[in-house]
Design a protein around this motif. Structure first.
Motif, mmCIF file in Angstrom:
data_model
loop_
_atom_site.group_PDB
_atom_site.id
_atom_site.type_symbol
_atom_site.label_atom_id
_atom_site.label_comp_id
_atom_site.label_asym_id
_atom_site.label_seq_id
_atom_site.Cartn_x
_atom_site.Cartn_y
_atom_site.Cartn_z
ATOM 1 N N ALA A 25 113.403 65.996 28.088
ATOM 2 C CA ALA A 25 112.643 65.037 27.282
ATOM 3 C C ALA A 25 112.693 63.641 27.896
ATOM 4 C CB ALA A 25 113.170 65.011 25.853
ATOM 5 N N ARG A 26 113.854 63.242 28.391
ATOM 6 C CA ARG A 26 113.958 61.924 29.048
ATOM 7 C C ARG A 26 113.091 61.885 30.300
ATOM 8 N NH1 ARG A 26 119.123 61.817 26.806
ATOM 9 N NH2 ARG A 26 119.495 59.855 25.712
ATOM 10 N N TRP A 27 113.029 62.994 31.029
ATOM 11 C CA TRP A 27 112.176 63.066 32.216
ATOM 12 C C TRP A 27 110.712 62.846 31.822
ATOM 13 C CZ3 TRP A 27 108.213 66.407 33.531
ATOM 14 C CH2 TRP A 27 107.738 66.279 34.839
ATOM 15 N N VAL A 28 110.282 63.517 30.734
ATOM 16 C CA VAL A 28 108.896 63.342 30.260
ATOM 17 C C VAL A 28 108.648 61.881 29.891
ATOM 18 C CG1 VAL A 28 107.228 63.929 28.446
ATOM 19 C CG2 VAL A 28 108.619 65.722 29.482
ATOM 20 N N MET A 29 109.596 61.269 29.204
ATOM 21 C CA MET A 29 109.439 59.868 28.805
ATOM 22 C C MET A 29 109.241 58.978 30.026
ATOM 23 S SD MET A 29 112.340 59.808 25.799
ATOM 24 C CE MET A 29 112.285 58.062 25.472
ATOM 25 N N ARG A 30 110.019 59.219 31.092
ATOM 26 C CA ARG A 30 109.867 58.419 32.322
ATOM 27 C C ARG A 30 108.513 58.679 32.973
ATOM 28 N NH1 ARG A 30 115.176 60.134 32.964
ATOM 29 N NH2 ARG A 30 114.550 61.710 34.485
ATOM 30 N N GLU A 31 108.113 59.940 33.025
ATOM 31 C CA GLU A 31 106.836 60.286 33.653
ATOM 32 C C GLU A 31 105.650 59.670 32.922
ATOM 33 O OE1 GLU A 31 106.133 62.142 36.590
ATOM 34 O OE2 GLU A 31 108.253 61.643 36.824
ATOM 35 N N MET A 32 105.729 59.652 31.608
ATOM 36 C CA MET A 32 104.608 59.144 30.813
ATOM 37 C C MET A 32 104.571 57.619 30.787
ATOM 38 S SD MET A 32 104.372 61.833 27.684
ATOM 39 C CE MET A 32 102.834 61.125 27.127
ATOM 40 N N GLY A 33 105.715 56.993 30.957
ATOM 41 C CA GLY A 33 105.753 55.528 30.990
ATOM 42 C C GLY A 33 105.127 54.909 29.757
ATOM 43 N N ASP A 34 104.202 53.984 29.975
ATOM 44 C CA ASP A 34 103.548 53.267 28.872
ATOM 45 C C ASP A 34 102.674 54.165 28.007
ATOM 46 O OD1 ASP A 34 104.749 50.916 29.672
ATOM 47 O OD2 ASP A 34 103.010 50.245 30.834
#
Length: 91
Positions: A25-34
């Motif tokens: 989930a943290r990886w997705v958050m970084r990938e999605m950014g803004d």
């Protein structure tokens, strides 16, 4: 704009590596950014993994989102369980 296909592929890779849900989930958050939205996080997990929707909804209460939710990383990992790929990924 975030590439949905690339995120699902990345999630599948993390699942194959045996990573926990909180890390994925943290990886997705970084990938999605803004562009990050909790609903999209849940949708990406739904597309990639065999996890019931009611469990995915618990992501809304995850403390890492900074919204005051009480669910810890360890609790999220237990709720979501092992990241098992869908037999037939959704398109």
């Amino acid at each position: 704009m975030t590439d949905r296909t690339a995120i699902v592929a990345g999630l599948l890779r993390l699942g194959e590596e045996g990573r926990p849900a909180s890390e994925a989930a943290r990886w997705v958050m970084r990938e999605m950014g803004d562009d990050f939205k909790v609903f999209q996080l849940m949708a990406h997990f739904f597309r990639a993994y065999h996890v019931p929707v009611e469990r995915l909804r618990e992501m809304e209460h995850w403390e890492a989102l900074g919204t005051g939710g009480p669910v810890t990383d360890a609790e999220l990992d237990a709720i979501i369980g092992p990241l098992r790929a869908r037999e037939a990924p959704l398109s």
